[in-house]
Motif scaffolding. Structure first.
Motif, PDB file in Angstrom:
ATOM      1  N   SER A 112       6.346  11.719   6.340  1.00  0.00           N
ATOM      2  CA  SER A 112       6.204  10.861   5.208  1.00  0.00           C
ATOM      3  C   SER A 112       5.023   9.744   5.490  1.00  0.00           C
ATOM      4  CB  SER A 112       7.629   9.966   5.196  1.00  0.00           C
ATOM      5  OG  SER A 112       7.228   9.053   3.905  1.00  0.00           O
ATOM      6  N   ALA A 113       5.197   9.261   6.808  1.00  0.00           N
ATOM      7  CA  ALA A 113       4.097   8.349   7.029  1.00  0.00           C
ATOM      8  C   ALA A 113       2.760   8.917   7.222  1.00  0.00           C
ATOM      9  CB  ALA A 113       4.371   7.657   8.431  1.00  0.00           C
ATOM     10  N   SER A 114       2.662  10.165   7.765  1.00  0.00           N
ATOM     11  CA  SER A 114       1.573  10.787   7.725  1.00  0.00           C
ATOM     12  C   SER A 114       0.766  11.130   6.368  1.00  0.00           C
ATOM     13  CB  SER A 114       1.645  12.296   8.532  1.00  0.00           C
ATOM     14  OG  SER A 114       2.155  11.920   9.987  1.00  0.00           O
ATOM     15  N   LEU A 115       1.514  11.646   5.483  1.00  0.00           N
ATOM     16  CA  LEU A 115       1.143  11.871   4.273  1.00  0.00           C
ATOM     17  C   LEU A 115       0.428  10.648   3.472  1.00  0.00           C
ATOM     18  CD1 LEU A 115       0.345  14.117   2.296  1.00  0.00           C
ATOM     19  CD2 LEU A 115       2.576  13.509   1.235  1.00  0.00           C
ATOM     20  N   GLY A 116       1.372   9.370   3.716  1.00  0.00           N
ATOM     21  CA  GLY A 116       0.942   7.944   3.073  1.00  0.00           C
ATOM     22  C   GLY A 116      -0.356   7.652   3.761  1.00  0.00           C
ATOM     23  N   PHE A 152      25.801  21.122   4.445  1.00  0.00           N
ATOM     24  CA  PHE A 152      25.841  21.846   5.576  1.00  0.00           C
ATOM     25  C   PHE A 152      27.419  21.582   6.174  1.00  0.00           C
ATOM     26  CE2 PHE A 152      21.477  20.884   5.298  1.00  0.00           C
ATOM     27  CZ  PHE A 152      20.782  22.476   5.577  1.00  0.00           C
ATOM     28  N   ARG A 153      28.216  20.768   5.507  1.00  0.00           N
ATOM     29  CA  ARG A 153      29.577  20.464   5.940  1.00  0.00           C
ATOM     30  C   ARG A 153      29.824  20.307   7.627  1.00  0.00           C
ATOM     31  NH1 ARG A 153      32.576  20.903   1.650  1.00  0.00           N
ATOM     32  NH2 ARG A 153      32.047  22.332  -0.108  1.00  0.00           N
ATOM     33  N   VAL A 154      29.134  19.284   8.089  1.00  0.00           N
ATOM     34  CA  VAL A 154      29.074  18.815   9.296  1.00  0.00           C
ATOM     35  C   VAL A 154      29.133  17.554   9.704  1.00  0.00           C
ATOM     36  CG1 VAL A 154      27.691  20.947  10.437  1.00  0.00           C
ATOM     37  CG2 VAL A 154      26.620  18.638   9.728  1.00  0.00           C
ATOM     38  N   PRO A 155      29.794  17.002  10.682  1.00  0.00           N
ATOM     39  CA  PRO A 155      29.956  15.691  10.956  1.00  0.00           C
ATOM     40  C   PRO A 155      28.585  14.820  10.967  1.00  0.00           C
ATOM     41  CG  PRO A 155      31.260  16.751  12.597  1.00  0.00           C
ATOM     42  CD  PRO A 155      30.384  17.775  11.793  1.00  0.00           C
ATOM     43  N   VAL A 156      28.609  13.720  10.774  1.00  0.00           N
ATOM     44  CA  VAL A 156      27.573  12.819  10.855  1.00  0.00           C
ATOM     45  C   VAL A 156      27.488  12.044  12.281  1.00  0.00           C
ATOM     46  CG1 VAL A 156      27.009  12.600   8.343  1.00  0.00           C
ATOM     47  CG2 VAL A 156      28.357  10.698   9.471  1.00  0.00           C
ATOM     48  N   SER A 157      26.356  11.698  12.660  1.00  0.00           N
ATOM     49  CA  SER A 157      26.224  10.835  13.733  1.00  0.00           C
ATOM     50  C   SER A 157      25.038  10.291  13.825  1.00  0.00           C
ATOM     51  CB  SER A 157      26.227  12.013  15.141  1.00  0.00           C
ATOM     52  OG  SER A 157      25.214  12.495  15.143  1.00  0.00           O
ATOM     53  N   LEU A 158      25.081   8.942  14.625  1.00  0.00           N
ATOM     54  CA  LEU A 158      23.746   8.241  14.920  1.00  0.00           C
ATOM     55  C   LEU A 158      22.854   8.991  15.419  1.00  0.00           C
ATOM     56  CD1 LEU A 158      22.430   5.386  14.328  1.00  0.00           C
ATOM     57  CD2 LEU A 158      23.308   5.010  16.436  1.00  0.00           C
ATOM     58  N   MET A 159      22.945   9.939  16.331  1.00  0.00           N
ATOM     59  CA  MET A 159      21.838  10.693  17.077  1.00  0.00           C
ATOM     60  C   MET A 159      21.206  11.588  15.846  1.00  0.00           C
ATOM     61  SD  MET A 159      20.089  11.172  19.541  1.00  0.00           S
ATOM     62  CE  MET A 159      20.668  10.562  20.924  1.00  0.00           C
ATOM     63  N   ARG A 160      22.016  12.259  15.289  1.00  0.00           N
ATOM     64  CA  ARG A 160      21.756  13.234  14.243  1.00  0.00           C
ATOM     65  C   ARG A 160      20.796  12.547  13.123  1.00  0.00           C
ATOM     66  NH1 ARG A 160      26.716  16.694  12.867  1.00  0.00           N
ATOM     67  NH2 ARG A 160      25.756  18.928  14.118  1.00  0.00           N
ATOM     68  N   TYR A 161      21.192  11.335  12.825  1.00  0.00           N
ATOM     69  CA  TYR A 161      20.489  10.540  11.743  1.00  0.00           C
ATOM     70  C   TYR A 161      18.904  10.029  12.237  1.00  0.00           C
ATOM     71  CZ  TYR A 161      19.471   6.901   8.515  1.00  0.00           C
ATOM     72  OH  TYR A 161      18.819   5.949   7.272  1.00  0.00           O
ATOM     73  N   CYS A 162      18.850   9.666  13.621  1.00  0.00           N
ATOM     74  CA  CYS A 162      17.857   9.026  14.244  1.00  0.00           C
ATOM     75  C   CYS A 162      16.916  10.224  14.426  1.00  0.00           C
ATOM     76  CB  CYS A 162      18.168   8.795  15.744  1.00  0.00           C
ATOM     77  SG  CYS A 162      18.898   7.177  15.578  1.00  0.00           S
ATOM     78  N   VAL A 163      17.390  11.469  14.715  1.00  0.00           N
ATOM     79  CA  VAL A 163      16.290  12.739  14.929  1.00  0.00           C
ATOM     80  C   VAL A 163      15.690  12.963  13.403  1.00  0.00           C
ATOM     81  CG1 VAL A 163      16.244  15.230  15.509  1.00  0.00           C
ATOM     82  CG2 VAL A 163      17.478  13.562  16.812  1.00  0.00           C
ATOM     83  N   PHE A 164      16.889  12.942  12.464  1.00  0.00           N
ATOM     84  CA  PHE A 164      16.059  13.487  11.339  1.00  0.00           C
ATOM     85  C   PHE A 164      15.178  12.420  10.626  1.00  0.00           C
ATOM     86  CE2 PHE A 164      16.968  14.073   6.539  1.00  0.00           C
ATOM     87  CZ  PHE A 164      16.614  15.411   6.806  1.00  0.00           C
ATOM     88  N   VAL A 165      15.527  11.231  10.872  1.00  0.00           N
ATOM     89  CA  VAL A 165      14.523  10.024  10.376  1.00  0.00           C
ATOM     90  C   VAL A 165      13.204  10.155  11.167  1.00  0.00           C
ATOM     91  CG1 VAL A 165      14.078   7.514  10.476  1.00  0.00           C
ATOM     92  CG2 VAL A 165      16.411   8.197   9.816  1.00  0.00           C
ATOM     93  N   ASP A 176       0.790  -1.165  -0.093  1.00  0.00           N
ATOM     94  CA  ASP A 176      -0.007  -0.129   0.117  1.00  0.00           C
ATOM     95  C   ASP A 176       0.925   1.330   0.091  1.00  0.00           C
ATOM     96  OD1 ASP A 176       0.880   0.411   2.577  1.00  0.00           O
ATOM     97  OD2 ASP A 176      -1.217  -0.376   3.228  1.00  0.00           O
ATOM     98  N   GLN A 177      -0.015   2.383  -0.299  1.00  0.00           N
ATOM     99  CA  GLN A 177       0.797   3.591  -0.670  1.00  0.00           C
ATOM    100  C   GLN A 177       1.662   4.220   1.073  1.00  0.00           C
ATOM    101  OE1 GLN A 177      -0.470   6.995  -2.826  1.00  0.00           O
ATOM    102  NE2 GLN A 177      -2.322   5.670  -2.922  1.00  0.00           N
ATOM    103  N   ALA A 178       1.086   3.707   2.369  1.00  0.00           N
ATOM    104  CA  ALA A 178       1.764   4.211   3.392  1.00  0.00           C
ATOM    105  C   ALA A 178       3.007   3.613   3.547  1.00  0.00           C
ATOM    106  CB  ALA A 178       0.732   3.948   4.593  1.00  0.00           C
ATOM    107  N   LEU A 179       3.146   2.214   3.397  1.00  0.00           N
ATOM    108  CA  LEU A 179       4.374   1.397   3.696  1.00  0.00           C
ATOM    109  C   LEU A 179       5.261   1.817   2.541  1.00  0.00           C
ATOM    110  CD1 LEU A 179       5.746  -0.887   4.978  1.00  0.00           C
ATOM    111  CD2 LEU A 179       4.756  -2.442   3.467  1.00  0.00           C
ATOM    112  N   SER A 180       4.680   1.817   1.252  1.00  0.00           N
ATOM    113  CA  SER A 180       5.489   2.027   0.153  1.00  0.00           C
ATOM    114  C   SER A 180       6.325   3.601   0.351  1.00  0.00           C
ATOM    115  CB  SER A 180       4.912   1.968  -1.190  1.00  0.00           C
ATOM    116  OG  SER A 180       4.241   0.829  -1.382  1.00  0.00           O
ATOM    117  N   ASN A 181       5.455   4.421   0.875  1.00  0.00           N
ATOM    118  CA  ASN A 181       6.030   5.911   0.826  1.00  0.00           C
ATOM    119  C   ASN A 181       7.174   5.939   2.050  1.00  0.00           C
ATOM    120  OD1 ASN A 181       6.146   8.661  -0.125  1.00  0.00           O
ATOM    121  ND2 ASN A 181       5.114   9.142   1.832  1.00  0.00           N
ATOM    122  N   LEU A 182       6.940   5.195   3.507  1.00  0.00           N
ATOM    123  CA  LEU A 182       7.812   5.079   4.337  1.00  0.00           C
ATOM    124  C   LEU A 182       8.978   4.561   3.820  1.00  0.00           C
ATOM    125  CD1 LEU A 182       8.374   6.067   7.046  1.00  0.00           C
ATOM    126  CD2 LEU A 182       7.299   3.749   7.777  1.00  0.00           C
TER     127      LEU A 182
END
Length: 126
Positions: free
Chosen positions: A80-84, A60-73, A35-41
């Protein structure tokens, strides 16, 4: 005199590549019967992995980190899920869902990215 490319233009370039990944994965998952919700997510998470690293290094030329990634996701994944979910409940055609997500996520994603990738907040995301 060296002129730097504006951050929004860099974000837009990464976004075009990101959108390509998103659309391809979304279409493949729909064709496989999801379905669209799962596909979009799932398409978002695949594209986000590319987008996260490209924006951290190129835009942005900054270091990556797991915490940044988690917050961004978490932040962008919620969009994404809401719109789907709305698309599925309203019976929207898939091209409308993808197109609307691209339009909405560009400005909102840029503002959110600036917050996530701001160097002054580095201590939060280490």
């Amino acid at each position: 005199m060296s002129r730097r490319m504006p951050a929004f233009l860099k974000y837009l370039i990464v976004g075009i590549l990101n959108t390509t990944v998103h659309v391809v994965v979304f279409a493949a998952l729909l064709a496989a019967g999801n379905d669209q919700a799962l596909s979009n997510l799932v398409a978002f998470v695949a594209a986000l992995s590319f987008s996260f690293f490209a924006n951290a290094r190129f835009t942005f030329r900054v270091p990556v980190s797991l915490m940044r990634y988690c917050v961004f996701v978490a932040g962008m994944g919620s969009l994404s899920a809401s719109l789907g979910y709305i698309a599925d409940s309203q019976g929207w055609p898939p091209p409308l869902t993808v197109g609307l997500f691209c339009l909405v996520s560009l400005p909102l994603g840029f503002v959110f990215s600036r917050w996530v990738f701001t160097e002054k907040r580095t201590w939060i995301f280490r």
